[in-house]
Design an enzyme around this catalytic site. Sequence first.
Site, PDB file in Angstrom:
ATOM      1  CE1 TYR A 147       6.636   0.110 -13.628  1.00  0.00           C
ATOM      2  CE2 TYR A 147       7.329   1.875 -12.943  1.00  0.00           C
ATOM      3  CZ  TYR A 147       6.711   1.668 -12.984  1.00  0.00           C
ATOM      4  OH  TYR A 147       5.716   2.474 -12.527  1.00  0.00           O
TER       5      TYR A 147
ATOM      6  CB  SER B  33       5.869   5.441 -14.635  1.00  0.00           C
ATOM      7  OG  SER B  33       6.632   5.589 -13.262  1.00  0.00           O
TER       8      SER B  33
END
Length: 246
Positions: free
Chosen positions: A157, A144
């Site tokens: 995350y 990401s």
Amino acid sequence: MTTEEADRPVALVTGSTSGIGEAVARRLAQDGMRVVVHSRRSTAAGEALAAELGGLYVRADLESEDEARGLAGTALERCGRLDVLVNNAGISRPIPHADLAAATPADWRRLLEVNLIAPWILCTAALPALRRAPGGGSIVNITSHAGVRPKGSSVPYAASKAALNHVTRLLAAALGPEVRVNAVAPGLVDTPMTKDWAEAHELWRERAPMHRPAQPADVAGLVASLVAGSYLTGEVIVLDGGLNLT
Ligand code: NAD
């Protein structure tokens, strides 16, 4: 298995019954690969997609070490080879970054388990087969942009994805020339995971030079290029429509 099937490169794509994983599975099948479709729960969707793509389906909960290891083992056993591993399955839970108490140790453990440790287990279990792949093995990790810049749905995350980006580089250095390892670090992608992220959608429409979030097929196209690129290894490619420039 027919001889024709045995000659096709095999790609295992985790979390491939929805979103980015499904698009990657479809694209790699279109490129001539036999695809192992995987999901945690949606067996019917997985079997239907595998039948459509001429591949096969394996169910496994990647929070379980045994099931993660078993996924690579079953794929290899049933296909006889493994050329490509796409570590796509992942979880996210929005938690404001400044609310430290809201990101509990249980959240940290679960996010690291699925987003970092499961890909590690799969790389470990798949490695002997990837090393034997006739055209060289290829691992692509879906990370990401939150693992590159201080952003993302939560601190754990983002940290899990930053760690996977670094694992990508470390493994590329350790496993060449037999196995190449790269990562795609998407910004916002239009998938079930982000369907309620109205603010992020607006940000991408207004500020990103591409004026839209990525579609899963955009990510799949880049994954296919990384798989096909015979000399590319150790790269973490941010795919955010240029938002990082603004
Ligand atoms: P998605 O929710 O459609 O896909 C995630 C997949 O992971 C699902 O198939 C889910 O079943 C699987 N999964 C989750 N936990 C699992 C477990 N315990 N065991 C087995 N499978 C499990 O979302 P997506 O947006 O397609 O996400 C795919 C990947 O892309 C994820 O790693 C995500 O972090 C990453 N990503 C997504 C975006 C985005 O904007 N959508 C941006 C950056 C990175």
